[in-house]
Design a protein around this motif. Structure first.
Motif, PDB file in Angstrom:
ATOM      1  N   UNK A  92      -2.949 -10.624  12.015  1.00 54.63           N
ATOM      2  CA  UNK A  92      -3.834 -10.651  13.190  1.00 54.63           C
ATOM      3  C   UNK A  92      -3.462  -9.538  14.173  1.00 54.63           C
ATOM      4  N   UNK A  93      -2.169  -9.360  14.416  1.00 56.20           N
ATOM      5  CA  UNK A  93      -1.723  -8.283  15.309  1.00 56.20           C
ATOM      6  C   UNK A  93      -2.103  -6.911  14.754  1.00 56.20           C
ATOM      7  N   UNK A  94      -1.904  -6.731  13.459  1.00 58.88           N
ATOM      8  CA  UNK A  94      -2.253  -5.450  12.846  1.00 58.88           C
ATOM      9  C   UNK A  94      -3.761  -5.209  12.897  1.00 58.88           C
ATOM     10  N   UNK A  95      -4.553  -6.239  12.659  1.00 66.21           N
ATOM     11  CA  UNK A  95      -6.009  -6.101  12.713  1.00 66.21           C
ATOM     12  C   UNK A  95      -6.459  -5.713  14.126  1.00 66.21           C
ATOM     13  N   UNK A  96      -5.853  -6.321  15.149  1.00 64.54           N
ATOM     14  CA  UNK A  96      -6.174  -5.964  16.539  1.00 64.54           C
ATOM     15  C   UNK A  96      -5.900  -4.489  16.815  1.00 64.54           C
ATOM     16  N   UNK A  97      -4.894  -3.955  16.161  1.00 62.72           N
ATOM     17  CA  UNK A  97      -4.501  -2.553  16.364  1.00 62.72           C
ATOM     18  C   UNK A  97      -5.193  -1.603  15.394  1.00 62.72           C
ATOM     19  N   UNK A  98      -6.087  -2.141  14.564  1.00 58.15           N
ATOM     20  CA  UNK A  98      -6.814  -1.307  13.618  1.00 58.15           C
ATOM     21  C   UNK A  98      -5.970  -0.808  12.464  1.00 58.15           C
ATOM     22  N   UNK A  99      -4.924  -1.564  12.106  1.00 62.14           N
ATOM     23  CA  UNK A  99      -4.033  -1.178  11.012  1.00 62.14           C
ATOM     24  C   UNK A  99      -4.401  -1.998   9.784  1.00 62.14           C
ATOM     25  N   UNK A 100      -4.978  -1.364   8.762  1.00 54.40           N
ATOM     26  CA  UNK A 100      -5.416  -2.108   7.579  1.00 54.40           C
ATOM     27  C   UNK A 100      -4.269  -2.411   6.615  1.00 54.40           C
ATOM     28  N   UNK A 101      -4.406  -3.528   5.939  1.00 52.29           N
ATOM     29  CA  UNK A 101      -3.511  -3.905   4.851  1.00 52.29           C
ATOM     30  C   UNK A 101      -4.368  -4.167   3.620  1.00 52.29           C
ATOM     31  N   UNK A 102      -3.894  -3.729   2.486  1.00 50.82           N
ATOM     32  CA  UNK A 102      -4.602  -3.980   1.233  1.00 50.82           C
ATOM     33  C   UNK A 102      -3.675  -4.760   0.309  1.00 50.82           C
ATOM     34  N   UNK A 103      -4.181  -5.836  -0.267  1.00 53.95           N
ATOM     35  CA  UNK A 103      -3.348  -6.606  -1.199  1.00 53.95           C
ATOM     36  C   UNK A 103      -3.200  -5.815  -2.493  1.00 53.95           C
ATOM     37  N   UNK A 104      -1.982  -5.831  -3.018  1.00 55.89           N
ATOM     38  CA  UNK A 104      -1.679  -5.189  -4.290  1.00 55.89           C
ATOM     39  C   UNK A 104      -1.025  -6.229  -5.196  1.00 55.89           C
ATOM     40  N   UNK A 105      -1.121  -6.057  -6.502  1.00 59.50           N
ATOM     41  CA  UNK A 105      -0.533  -7.035  -7.413  1.00 59.50           C
ATOM     42  C   UNK A 105       0.991  -7.105  -7.264  1.00 59.50           C
ATOM     43  N   UNK A 106       1.520  -8.300  -7.425  1.00 57.67           N
ATOM     44  CA  UNK A 106       2.967  -8.502  -7.476  1.00 57.67           C
ATOM     45  C   UNK A 106       3.264  -9.103  -8.842  1.00 57.67           C
ATOM     46  N   UNK A 107       3.379  -8.267  -9.869  1.00 57.55           N
ATOM     47  CA  UNK A 107       3.498  -8.781 -11.240  1.00 57.55           C
ATOM     48  C   UNK A 107       4.776  -9.559 -11.510  1.00 57.55           C
ATOM     49  N   UNK A 108       5.822  -9.361 -10.709  1.00 58.99           N
ATOM     50  CA  UNK A 108       7.086 -10.045 -10.989  1.00 58.99           C
ATOM     51  C   UNK A 108       6.964 -11.558 -10.855  1.00 58.99           C
ATOM     52  N   UNK A 109       6.183 -12.036  -9.918  1.00 55.75           N
ATOM     53  CA  UNK A 109       6.043 -13.472  -9.691  1.00 55.75           C
ATOM     54  C   UNK A 109       4.761 -13.739  -8.897  1.00 55.75           C
ATOM     55  N   UNK A 110       3.594 -13.530  -9.504  1.00 51.49           N
ATOM     56  CA  UNK A 110       2.325 -13.595  -8.774  1.00 51.49           C
ATOM     57  C   UNK A 110       1.991 -14.959  -8.192  1.00 51.49           C
ATOM     58  N   UNK A 111       2.552 -16.037  -8.731  1.00 54.46           N
ATOM     59  CA  UNK A 111       2.270 -17.360  -8.181  1.00 54.46           C
ATOM     60  C   UNK A 111       3.119 -17.674  -6.951  1.00 54.46           C
ATOM     61  N   UNK A 112       4.180 -16.910  -6.749  1.00 51.56           N
ATOM     62  CA  UNK A 112       5.105 -17.201  -5.654  1.00 51.56           C
ATOM     63  C   UNK A 112       5.118 -16.158  -4.541  1.00 51.56           C
ATOM     64  N   UNK A 113       4.636 -14.950  -4.818  1.00 52.91           N
ATOM     65  CA  UNK A 113       4.715 -13.878  -3.825  1.00 52.91           C
ATOM     66  C   UNK A 113       3.439 -13.051  -3.854  1.00 52.91           C
ATOM     67  N   UNK A 114       2.961 -12.693  -2.665  1.00 49.02           N
ATOM     68  CA  UNK A 114       1.833 -11.770  -2.537  1.00 49.02           C
ATOM     69  C   UNK A 114       2.358 -10.527  -1.826  1.00 49.02           C
ATOM     70  N   UNK A 115       1.762  -9.391  -2.129  1.00 51.80           N
ATOM     71  CA  UNK A 115       2.212  -8.135  -1.561  1.00 51.80           C
ATOM     72  C   UNK A 115       1.020  -7.384  -0.968  1.00 51.80           C
ATOM     73  N   UNK A 116       1.261  -6.801   0.204  1.00 52.42           N
ATOM     74  CA  UNK A 116       0.247  -6.015   0.899  1.00 52.42           C
ATOM     75  C   UNK A 116       0.817  -4.629   1.185  1.00 52.42           C
TER      76      UNK A 116
END
Length: 148
Positions: A92-116
């Protein structure tokens, strides 16, 4: 991180964060733990200068509710960190500042961790997705620079 860059020398980082740290050295690499923040260096051989590779904010350590986890310099600047930080707060803070995040795959443990990925700063943001690494939605680690 308080103006420190990943290319700073170990001595320069210690000037900013102080000498209360733990080292994890090997022949060609050095990790320095300043509590919530860690810096990393490599070198081609002993006697050669250290070259900074990245730093990370180990946000998952906040779940232990130990005030000493957060370096004194960070506490002076930002106050206490009494609870884990959620990805919802950060995004939310980053969005307010116009800083985009894009989700990328986390192949090591996709059910437990997400990566942006934040391409402008080359920063990776790791977020707990399951229960193994903490509570889902909590910020786990921020690493800069990183490559998705």
């Amino acid at each position: 991180m308080l103006g420190a860059g990943h290319t700073w020398s170990p001595e320069r980082v210690a000037e900013l964060f102080g000498d209360d740290y733990g080292d994890n050295p090997s022949k060609h690499s050095l990790g320095r733990d300043h509590g919530l923040v860690e810096f990393f260096w490599q070198r081609s051989g002993s006697g050669q200068p250290w070259a900074g590779t990245h730093f990370s904010v180990q946000a998952h350590r906040l779940r232990y509710h130990d005030p000493s986890t957060v370096n004194g310099v960070l506490r002076e600047r930002y106050g206490d960190f009494p609870d884990p930080v959620t990805f919802a707060e950060v995004s939310a803070l980053l969005a307010e500042r116009g800083v985009p995040l894009a989700e990328v795959p986390y192949p090591a443990d996709p059910d437990e961790m997400r990566t942006y990925w934040q391409p402008g700063s080359r920063t990776l943001v790791y977020v707990v997705a399951g229960t193994y690494y903490g509570q889902a939605g909590d910020l786990y680690r921020v690493q800069s620079p990183g490559t998705p």
